[in-house]
Scaffold this motif. Structure first.
Motif, short mmCIF file in Angstrom:
data_model
loop_
_atom_site.label_atom_id
_atom_site.label_comp_id
_atom_site.label_asym_id
_atom_site.label_seq_id
_atom_site.Cartn_x
_atom_site.Cartn_y
_atom_site.Cartn_z
N TYR A 97 0.84 -1.30 0.10
CA TYR A 97 0.03 0.07 0.08
C TYR A 97 0.68 1.31 -0.02
CZ TYR A 97 -4.57 -2.54 0.80
OH TYR A 97 -5.35 -3.31 0.46
N ILE A 112 -8.34 12.60 4.38
CA ILE A 112 -9.23 11.75 4.14
C ILE A 112 -9.74 11.14 2.69
CG2 ILE A 112 -12.08 11.70 4.34
CD1 ILE A 112 -11.71 13.28 6.85
N ALA A 115 -7.19 8.44 2.10
CA ALA A 115 -7.87 7.43 2.82
C ALA A 115 -8.82 6.72 1.74
CB ALA A 115 -8.28 7.57 4.10
N LYS A 116 -9.72 7.61 1.36
CA LYS A 116 -10.91 7.03 0.51
C LYS A 116 -10.31 6.57 -0.81
CE LYS A 116 -14.53 10.21 2.06
NZ LYS A 116 -15.20 11.43 1.79
N LYS A 120 -8.67 2.45 2.64
CA LYS A 120 -8.21 1.92 3.79
C LYS A 120 -8.65 3.06 4.93
CE LYS A 120 -6.69 -2.02 3.47
NZ LYS A 120 -6.90 -3.30 4.02
N SER A 121 -8.52 2.86 6.25
CA SER A 121 -8.49 3.91 7.17
C SER A 121 -7.71 4.89 7.24
CB SER A 121 -8.91 3.35 8.59
OG SER A 121 -7.73 2.72 8.98
N THR A 122 -8.02 6.09 7.63
CA THR A 122 -6.98 7.23 8.02
C THR A 122 -5.81 6.71 8.92
OG1 THR A 122 -8.35 8.15 9.75
CG2 THR A 122 -8.48 9.03 7.58
N THR A 123 -6.06 5.86 10.17
CA THR A 123 -5.08 5.50 10.77
C THR A 123 -4.21 4.41 10.25
OG1 THR A 123 -6.45 3.83 11.67
CG2 THR A 123 -6.56 5.63 12.86
N PHE A 124 -4.64 3.40 9.09
CA PHE A 124 -3.81 2.70 8.46
C PHE A 124 -2.92 3.57 7.51
CE2 PHE A 124 -2.87 0.54 4.63
CZ PHE A 124 -2.10 -0.82 5.16
N LYS A 126 -1.94 6.59 8.05
CA LYS A 126 -0.85 7.31 8.82
C LYS A 126 0.25 6.60 9.20
CE LYS A 126 -3.86 11.05 11.06
NZ LYS A 126 -4.75 11.15 12.22
N ASN A 140 -6.78 17.65 7.28
CA ASN A 140 -7.93 16.71 7.48
C ASN A 140 -9.21 17.08 7.22
OD1 ASN A 140 -8.89 14.27 8.09
ND2 ASN A 140 -8.04 14.24 10.35
N ASN A 141 -9.50 16.90 6.20
CA ASN A 141 -10.96 17.05 5.89
C ASN A 141 -11.30 18.68 5.87
OD1 ASN A 141 -13.67 16.36 5.12
ND2 ASN A 141 -14.48 16.00 7.09
#
Length: 149
Positions: A97, A112, A115-116, A120-124, A126, A140-141
Motif C-alpha cells: 500500500y 481523508i 484514505a478514500k 483504507k482507514s486514516t489510521t492505516f 498514517k 484533514n477534511n
C-alpha cells in the motif's frame, strides 16, 4: 517437576484443603503428586502415604500443568514463531500500500481523500506513511491537523 495447588483431598474421615504438592505423573483423569514438602500433612501421614498421593485432575488448581502444557518454553517459541509470520505478512501488506499512498498523497488535498482513494482507514494510512516516511497532506477534511496528535 511442577508445583501445583490441590483444593481437596479426602482419605477416610480425614480431609485436607488447599495444599501445595509437586506434580509427579499425569494420568487420564488424575495425577500423582508428591506431598513430602507439603505442610498440610503430618510426618506420620506422609509416611503412611509414602509421600505420594493420587488426586483427581478436577481438584488441582493449575489446569495447564495437569493438561500437559507445563513446558512453557515450547509454548513460547511456537507463539513467537506464529507472531513473526503474522507480522511479516502485515509488513508485506503495508509495503504493497505504501506506493499507492505516496501517489495519492501527492494528488489529494486532505488525509481523508487519500484514505478514500486507497480504500483504507486514516489510521492505516498514517501508520504506513510514518513507517515508509511518506509525506501526507497537512489538512484533514479541510481543517488543520491538531499539533498534539
Amino acid at each position: 517437576m511442577t508445583q501445583v495447588t490441590v483444593r481437596l483431598y479426602k482419605q477416610g474421615d480425614k480431609v485436607w484443603h488447599d495444599f501445595k504438592a509437586e506434580l509427579i505423573k499425569r494420568y487420564e483423569n488424575s495425577a500423582m503428586v508428591d506431598i513430602s514438602e507439603s505442610k498440610a500433612f503430618s510426618k506420620m501421614e506422609k509416611q503412611e502415604f509414602n509421600n505420594l498421593i493420587v488426586v483427581s485432575k478436577h481438584v488441582i488448581v493449575e489446569k495447564r500443568a495437569v493438561a500437559g502444557i507445563d513446558d512453557s518454553d515450547i509454548l513460547k517459541t511456537s507463539v513467537n514463531n506464529g507472531l513473526k509470520k503474522i507480522s511479516k505478512k502485515r509488513k508485506e501488506a503495508r509495503a504493497k500500500y505504501a506506493r499507492r499512498i505516496a501517489e495519492a498523497a501527492s494528488q489529494c488535498d486532505t488525509l481523508i481523500d487519500v484514505a478514500k482513494r486507497i480504500g483504507k482507514s486514516t489510521t492505516f494510512v498514517k501508520r504506513v506513511a510514518s513507517e515508509f516516511e511518506i509525506k501526507l497532506p497537512r489538512r484533514n477534511n479541510g481543517h488543520e491537523e491538531i499539533a498534539s496528535r
